[in-house]
Design a protein around this motif. Structure first.
Motif, PDB file in Angstrom:
ATOM      1  N   LEU A   1      62.146   8.472  70.991  1.00 12.54           N
ATOM      2  CA  LEU A   1      62.646   8.210  69.595  1.00 12.54           C
ATOM      3  C   LEU A   1      62.995   9.771  69.107  1.00 12.54           C
ATOM      4  O   LEU A   1      63.829  10.177  68.316  1.00 12.54           O
ATOM      5  CB  LEU A   1      61.693   7.665  69.004  1.00 12.54           C
TER       6      LEU A   1
ATOM      7  N   GLU B   1      67.667   0.953  68.364  1.00 11.65           N
ATOM      8  CA  GLU B   1      66.260   0.731  67.999  1.00 11.65           C
ATOM      9  C   GLU B   1      66.119   1.885  67.156  1.00 11.65           C
ATOM     10  O   GLU B   1      64.912   1.518  66.355  1.00 11.65           O
ATOM     11  CB  GLU B   1      65.480   1.094  69.367  1.00 11.65           C
ATOM     12  N   VAL B   2      66.359   3.020  67.115  1.00 14.91           N
ATOM     13  CA  VAL B   2      65.936   4.197  66.251  1.00 14.91           C
ATOM     14  C   VAL B   2      66.854   4.203  64.860  1.00 14.91           C
ATOM     15  O   VAL B   2      66.464   4.868  64.029  1.00 14.91           O
ATOM     16  CB  VAL B   2      65.997   5.629  66.840  1.00 14.91           C
TER      17      VAL B   2
ATOM     18  N   THR C   1      60.223   3.064  62.276  1.00 11.18           N
ATOM     19  CA  THR C   1      60.152   2.980  63.704  1.00 11.18           C
ATOM     20  C   THR C   1      58.630   3.411  63.882  1.00 11.18           C
ATOM     21  O   THR C   1      57.930   3.578  62.748  1.00 11.18           O
ATOM     22  CB  THR C   1      60.983   3.847  64.618  1.00 11.18           C
ATOM     23  N   THR C   2      58.298   3.446  65.250  1.00  7.64           N
ATOM     24  CA  THR C   2      56.961   3.836  65.702  1.00  7.64           C
ATOM     25  C   THR C   2      56.558   5.171  65.181  1.00  7.64           C
ATOM     26  O   THR C   2      55.363   5.466  64.923  1.00  7.64           O
ATOM     27  CB  THR C   2      56.907   3.932  67.274  1.00  7.64           C
TER      28      THR C   2
ATOM     29  N   GLN D   1      71.735   0.189  72.936  1.00  5.22           N
ATOM     30  CA  GLN D   1      70.602  -0.248  72.419  1.00  5.22           C
ATOM     31  C   GLN D   1      69.544   0.571  72.079  1.00  5.22           C
ATOM     32  O   GLN D   1      68.569   0.324  71.234  1.00  5.22           O
ATOM     33  CB  GLN D   1      69.993  -1.337  73.748  1.00  5.22           C
ATOM     34  N   MET D   2      69.421   1.661  72.800  1.00  4.57           N
ATOM     35  CA  MET D   2      68.453   2.550  72.458  1.00  4.57           C
ATOM     36  C   MET D   2      68.670   3.143  71.059  1.00  4.57           C
ATOM     37  O   MET D   2      67.763   3.533  70.291  1.00  4.57           O
ATOM     38  CB  MET D   2      68.163   3.587  73.472  1.00  4.57           C
TER      39      MET D   2
ATOM     40  N   HIS E   1      57.911   6.302  74.878  1.00 11.56           N
ATOM     41  CA  HIS E   1      58.538   5.798  73.966  1.00 11.56           C
ATOM     42  C   HIS E   1      58.738   6.779  72.818  1.00 11.56           C
ATOM     43  O   HIS E   1      60.023   7.100  72.378  1.00 11.56           O
ATOM     44  CB  HIS E   1      58.173   4.349  73.542  1.00 11.56           C
TER      45      HIS E   1
ATOM     46  N   LYS F   1      74.141   0.314  64.795  1.00 13.70           N
ATOM     47  CA  LYS F   1      73.658  -1.324  64.528  1.00 13.70           C
ATOM     48  C   LYS F   1      74.621  -2.028  65.479  1.00 13.70           C
ATOM     49  O   LYS F   1      75.919  -1.603  65.698  1.00 13.70           O
ATOM     50  CB  LYS F   1      74.098  -1.499  63.028  1.00 13.70           C
TER      51      LYS F   1
END
Length: 631
Positions: free
Chosen positions: A116, A185-186, A240-241, A181-182, A112, A190
């Motif tokens: 990103l 996520e980052v 994010t992560t 969608q990916m 994942h 939007k």
């Protein structure tokens, strides 16, 4: 921990990366005969307790407890993951990693994270090309020219332009099989409020890729080029992560070598402030990412510098910026410069800490405009005259309080004492207490009582570290230490003592790793063992045990004593259980069960009494009883 990287690759990298040579690039090691010391970069100390041994290829700090091999030092110092540290060290050592493993993704989380990173790097490349090569980027190029930003800086910082359209990046990503969608996520696109489709997050903005300390793009920041109602002037990617804005500093990946060389770091607020200083060949500088300084920032900078200088505008906003995050700078593990009269006499005692000063530039200037108008030497002159941070606080807070009134004095003192109390050095606390007395006229005894009360009952850092990492002395600890240093005895212990006999969790995990990794000969390098221990406390414990001195008593006798003690402890636990069963059977009137338990108890009791050390089976192979330590 390293299952996804071939062991032969790891060993080859370590073979070409002598730990003393590597750590010498970061710290001034002193010593000889393969053993070296330095002040620990991971905690504040006055006497060197950070130890590096060439023979064992490990490091350990006896002050804070950290330890490991060369990979673990790079991980902790450079704030890298294990795969990142391996990749970095492989490049340094000239070892080619298999392409499929250059960025290992053995877990879902790592996979994942790679996604990103990839999306951010794709976006940075897209924006950079638009700035350089398209008519759309003309507005951004003109803006950069008016701000004095040169072409070489545009390339070095990979500046870019996000166009005015609503879906340019969205379409660019989808052409590369990146689903909306990916990208959402980052934070690159939007979702529309009505739930029908997506749109670009960044529009008509000058773009700044934000990198982690090893140079990977983790986020983007954008400056608006034309005013728009309700649109923020600066906009960053959401967290994010891989991106936590309170833990990252802009430009650190480019500045860290210069920071190490200078021994100090300049901290500014804006992207362009930093870039202008770089253009002026002042490269020991980082910028915050729209946040106050955090404890994570302070800890991060401590790994690279001994002094932090906050360089801000000279107006009210700049003064407020310098005050933000002060609590993190003034915590017990981070100290500051004393008033100048005391610095030279106590400098040695303060080595190893991160000290801070403040530069407030002349009104109307920020670091960018000042260095472009006045030049490099003028800015460095301001830095040389920087004010110690605590003195700056005393002055800044005094301006907001009426020190001629009782209420003003009380408010002033109550605001500053909680900060001064966190200074770890007694001399510093006393010096600033005296300054408060001078400024307010409040009796020293009253201030002293207020000052020392909050400090009561705080455990020392050293005690806390010892409690966290290191189990108390006992047969378990001694046995594991003996097996770590006399590894030819591992097969012997493995045959006689199951791992679950060891109660302390970290020691049990280390023993399990030794039993698993050591072949019949017991030959295994400590550096290899460290790579198989996923938990940092376990690695720290291994390095401590390997470097701690052992008794001169015969190795065989010490190991047998430990085994006998642990076996005795196991038998005593069984006896206790039988006693409880006998008591229960007697209460229930179950005479048959009672008699059976009594026979078991008597037999086990005889075993305990007849368990001398000589009864243990010793290895028969020649040389097995030798006591020379292994490396």
């Amino acid at each position: 921990m390293a299952d996804h990287i071939p062991q032969d690759i790891l060993e080859e990298i370590r073979r070409r990366s002598d730990i003393v040579d590597v750590i010498s690039e970061y710290l001034p090691l002193k010593g000889s005969s393969g053993n070296y010391k330095a002040l620990c970069p991971f905690h504040s100390e006055k006497t060197p307790s950070f130890t590096v041994t060439r023979q064992k290829q490990i490091f350990h700090c006896f002050g804070c407890g950290v330890g490991g091999n060369v990979f673990h030092f790079i991980m902790k110092y450079e704030h890298m993951s294990f795969p990142e540290a391996v990749t970095s060290m492989a490049k340094r050592a000239g070892v080619m990693l298999p392409k499929s493993r250059s960025h290992p993704a053995s877990t879902a989380l790592e996979t994942h994270k790679e996604q990103l990173y990839g999306m951010n790097e794709m976006a940075a490349e897209y924006f950079h090309k638009l700035l350089l090569d398209t008519p759309q980027g003309e507005m951004a190029r003109t803006y950069l020219h008016t701000r004095g930003i040169e072409a070489r800086s545009i390339e070095r910082f990979q500046l870019g332009y996000a166009p005015k359209g609503w879906d340019g990046l969205l379409r660019y990503g989808m052409e590369r099989e990146l689903q909306p969608q990916m990208l959402a996520e980052v934070g690159l696109v939007k979702a529309r409020d009505e739930g029908r489709g997506f749109y670009d997050r960044f529009r008509n903005r000058l773009m700044f890729p934000i990198c982690n300390p090893i140079g990977r793009v983790v986020a983007l920041g954008g400056r608006l080029l034309e005013p728009l109602p309700e649109a923020p002037k600066y906009l960053n990617s959401p967290e994010t992560t891989i991106y936590k804005k309170g833990t990252l500093l802009y430009g650190l990946h480019l500045a860290k070598q210069s920071i190490r060389a200078e021994g100090r770091v300049l901290i500014v607020e804006g992207y362009l402030d930093l870039i202008s200083l770089f253009q002026a060949e002042i490269e020991h500088v980082v910028a915050t990412l729209g946040t106050a300084l955090t404890q994570s920032h302070v800890q991060l900078l401590k790994a690279y510098a001994k002094e932090a200088i906050l360089v801000f505008d000279g107006d009210t906003a700049g003064r407020s910026a310098a005050l933000r995050g002060k609590e993190y700078f003034l915590q017990g593990h981070v100290r500051y410069f004393l008033p100048s009269a005391h610095v030279s006499s106590l400098q040695g005692a303060l080595d190893g800490d991160l000290h801070a000063k403040v530069v407030l530039l002349p009104p109307g200037h920020d670091p960018d405009t000042f260095v472009q108008a006045e030049g490099r030497d003028a800015l460095l002159a301001q830095v040389r005259e920087a004010q110690p941070f605590v003195e700056f606080l005393l002055d800044a807070e005094a301006e907001g309080h009426d020190l001629n009134s009782v209420q003003g004095k009380l408010t002033y003192v109550r605001k500053l004492l909680p900060l001064i109390v966190n200074l770890a050095n007694q001399v510093e606390r006393t010096a600033y207490l005296s300054e408060l007395v001078k400024r307010t006229g409040i009796a020293p005894s009253a201030l002293a009582d207020e000052l020392h009360t909050p400090r009561k009952g705080k455990p020392s850092v050293e005690h806390a570290a010892a409690t966290l990492y290191f189990p108390s002395l006992g047969p378990e600890r001694l046995l594991v230490q003996l097996l770590l240093t006399q590894r030819s005895w591992i097969p012997y212990a493995r045959a006689l003592l199951p791992c679950d006999t060891v109660v302390e969790p970290n020691l049990r995990s280390i023993l399990q790793a030794l039993y698993l990794l050591a072949p019949d000969s017991g030959e295994i390098e400590v550096a290899t063992l460290l790579e198989r221990l996923a938990d940092e406390p376990q690695r720290d414990l291994v390095t401590r045990l390997v470097l701690e001195p052992l008794s001169d008593e015969a190795v065989q006798q010490q190991i047998d004593d430990c085994l006998a003690a642990l076996q005795r402890r196991g038998i005593e636990a069984q006896l206790k259980g039988l006693k409880e069963g006998m008591h229960e059977a007697e209460q229930q009137g179950d005479m048959g069960r009672l008699a059976n338990l009594q026979r078991q108890f008597a037999g086990l009791r005889r075993t305990l009494i007849k368990r001398p050390r000589a009864a243990l089976q010793h290895p028969e192979r020649p040389g097995a009883l030798g006591g020379d330590p292994q490396t």
